[in-house]
Every structure is written in structure tokens, then in C-alpha cells.
Design an enzyme around this catalytic site. Structure first.
Site, PDB file in Angstrom:
ATOM      1  N   LYS A 170       9.666  11.409 -11.739  1.00  0.00           N
ATOM      2  CA  LYS A 170       9.207  11.605 -10.759  1.00  0.00           C
ATOM      3  C   LYS A 170       8.956  12.968 -10.262  1.00  0.00           C
ATOM      4  CE  LYS A 170      10.982  12.087  -7.009  1.00  0.00           C
ATOM      5  NZ  LYS A 170      11.840  12.284  -5.880  1.00  0.00           N
ATOM      6  N   CYS A 239       5.695   1.706   7.366  1.00  0.00           N
ATOM      7  CA  CYS A 239       6.096   0.925   6.283  1.00  0.00           C
ATOM      8  C   CYS A 239       7.580   1.130   5.872  1.00  0.00           C
ATOM      9  CB  CYS A 239       5.059   0.793   5.051  1.00  0.00           C
ATOM     10  SG  CYS A 239       5.382  -0.556   3.831  1.00  0.00           S
ATOM     11  N   CYS A 246       5.030  -3.614  11.197  1.00  0.00           N
ATOM     12  CA  CYS A 246       3.709  -4.240  10.724  1.00  0.00           C
ATOM     13  C   CYS A 246       2.754  -4.428  11.982  1.00  0.00           C
ATOM     14  CB  CYS A 246       4.056  -5.679  10.121  1.00  0.00           C
ATOM     15  SG  CYS A 246       5.181  -5.539   8.540  1.00  0.00           S
ATOM     16  N   CYS A 249       0.428  -1.593  12.044  1.00  0.00           N
ATOM     17  CA  CYS A 249      -0.340  -1.173  10.748  1.00  0.00           C
ATOM     18  C   CYS A 249      -1.706  -1.778  10.813  1.00  0.00           C
ATOM     19  CB  CYS A 249       0.411  -1.915   9.627  1.00  0.00           C
ATOM     20  SG  CYS A 249      -0.133  -1.500   7.937  1.00  0.00           S
ATOM     21  N   CYS A 255      -2.015  -7.151   4.036  1.00  0.00           N
ATOM     22  CA  CYS A 255      -0.924  -7.075   3.303  1.00  0.00           C
ATOM     23  C   CYS A 255      -0.027  -8.478   3.362  1.00  0.00           C
ATOM     24  CB  CYS A 255      -0.151  -5.868   3.888  1.00  0.00           C
ATOM     25  SG  CYS A 255       1.564  -5.761   3.232  1.00  0.00           S
TER      26      CYS A 255
END
Length: 278
Positions: A170, A239, A246, A249, A255
Site C-alpha cells: 500500500k 462511510c 448512510c 450518503c 449501495c
């Protein structure tokens, strides 16, 4: 390192013991990225996340690894500072990491100066980042390697970066994206891994490395640099790991997690609070 051209700028309790070398390339024999298909409707979801990130108000926007280096320093020094910021970042919040980087820069964050600085002093400068004792040793050892093998610059490949102690996939991919401005791969951290799973963009991905391979199999290459910054900020603000917001969002109806979301019932005030109010 061209700070002005980087997409990042344009968009720009007790701790459980975990082995410091967290980033290990791992895979499962049951996972086959070649069989991954582009998820339906991903472009609309992606654009909605871009809209939610327009204000650039997440911690990563002001304190991420690209914000931690000295833009007036020579390019090799900027790249080294970017690498150090990434090495400090694991198991550490952006705010803590940025403060540690500020102290290091004030001390003098160059390869030679780190070599001339004792490990004890480095530990004091970076405390309280996660695993600060080990990271100080790794940074010191890395500086010695960079001077000996890379003329005080950093490696320009993922393979060589991963040979440095404390640097995993990463970090290496993000370092290539940010320090060298080369989209060689997607940097997948816990935010990216979690969010891609929630959105249904990945399937059967048990770790960040599998998520990286899955994403790279279908996500257009011109978004490989942006997606880490985009999803990390999204994961810091909306998130979030526990109790995602949510209701705030734009992807709530797109989703899988958002579709099953229901507003939390309002808590009734306790008898004690009602008495106090009276």
C-alpha cells in the site's frame, strides 16, 4: 516530485498489539482477479462520491501524506519526506501523523540529517504515532540504505520500495503515485478495502492486496491515483467503520449497505435529564 501537477493537490484507549510490519502481500488461492467483472453502475456511484468530497474537508485533505512535505525543498528531499510520512501513517490518524511530520521537518527531514540523528531523538520526535519505537528504527535504517544505494533519493519502483523495512505494498503504490507521479497501482488501505466491499465493487476479497488486484482489473488507470484520496476522505467522514452515515450518503439507494439502512430511533431523554431541564 512535482507538487503542482499531482492529482492529490488538484483534488486534493490501549492499542491492541499488532506486528509493526503490517503490509504484507498476501493472496488466497480461491481468489482470481481475472474473473472479476466491472460492477454495474459504478460510474454513477463514483461520481456521487466525488460530489460528496468536493469541499475537501476530511483530515486527509489537509494532513495526508501529500500535505506533509516541504514544497520548497529539492525533489529528492520531497520524495523522502513523502516516504517517511507513509511509513509513519500505519495505525496512526492523519492528525497525529501530520504533527509528527511537522516536528521532523522543523528538526530537518533530510536523509543526511536523519542519519545524524539518534534513534532516541527520532522516537521523541515522532511520538505518539503508532509503533513509534519501531518506526524510528526503520526510518533510521531506511535513510542509511537510501544514501548508500540511491544517492539519498528513494527507489522508483514498487519492488525496490517494498525492500525497505516497514514499507509494504500500500505504501509503495501510494509513494509511486504521489512522489513519482506514476500510477503503477492502487494504494488500498482499510478505508478503501472496507468501502469497496460495502459498495459491492469487490467480491471474496479477504485483504487489501486482493482488493487492489480486483480494482485494478476493471477501474480505468486514470483513476488509480485519485481513488485512494477519494475513498479515504469518504471513509473518514461518511462511510465510517462503525455506524456509517448512510442517511447523508448520495449512494444510499445504490449501495447494498445503504439500501438496508434505516434511521436510528430518537433516544428518549432519561428521567434525570428531564428533571434537570425543569
Amino acid at each position: 516530485m512535482n507538487s503542482l501537477s499531482s492529482p492529490y493537490f488538484k483534488m486534493a484507549g490501549k492499542r491492541k498489539h499488532i506486528k509493526p510490519e503490517l503490509e504484507v502481500s498476501s493472496s488466497s488461492s480461491s481468489f482470481d482477479e481475472k474473473s472479476v467483472r466491472e460492477p454495474d453502475g459504478w460510474i454513477e456511484v463514483y461520481e456521487n462520491i466525488r460530489k460528496m468530497r468536493e469541499d475537501r474537508s476530511a483530515p486527509v485533505d489537509s494532513m495526508g501524506c501529500e500535505r506533509s512535505h516541504d514544497k520548497s525543498a529539492p525533489a529528492p528531499v520531497q520524495r523522502f519526506q513523502c516516504l517517511v510520512s507513509l511509513m509513519l501513517s500505519s495505525q496512526t490518524k492523519d492528525e497525529i501523523n501530520y504533527e509528527a511530520m511537522t516536528r521532523l521537518r522543523q528538526h530537518g527531514l533530510t536523509v543526511q540529517n536523519i542519519i545524524d540523528t539518534s534513534v532516541d531523538k527520532l522516537q521523541k520526535l515522532i511520538y505518539p504515532v503508532g509503533f513509534w519505537k519501531t518506526k524510528a528504527r526503520y526510518i533510521k535504517e531506511t535513510a542509511l540504505v537510501l544514501k548508500d544505494k540511491y544517492d539519498s533519493d528513494i527507489p522508483d519502483s514498487v519492488e525496490e520500495l517494498c525492500k525497505l523495512k516497514g514499507v509494504g505494498p500500500k505504501m509503495a503504490y501510494i509513494c509511486m503515485n504521489v512522489a513519482w507521479d506514476r500510477p503503477t497501482g492502487i494504494g488500498v488501505d482499510t478505508h478503501v478495502h472496507r468501502i469497496c466491499n460495502r459498495l459491492g465493487w469487490t467480491k471474496d476479497c479477504k485483504n487489501p492486496e486482493q482488493t487492489r488486484k480486483s480494482l485494478e482489473s476493471w477501474l480505468p488507470r486514470d483513476r488509480w491515483i485519485e481513488i485512494n484520496w477519494l475513498l479515504v476522505g469518504f471513509g473518514q467522514q461518511i462511510c465510517v467503520p462503525v455506524s456509517p452515515k448512510c442517511g447523508d450518503c448520495l449512494n444510499r439507494d445504490l449501495c447494498p449497505v445503504g439500501k438496508s439502512w434505516t434511521p436510528s430511533p430518537k433516544k428518549k431523554s432519561s428521567p434525570i435529564k428531564r428533571i434537570v431541564k425543569k
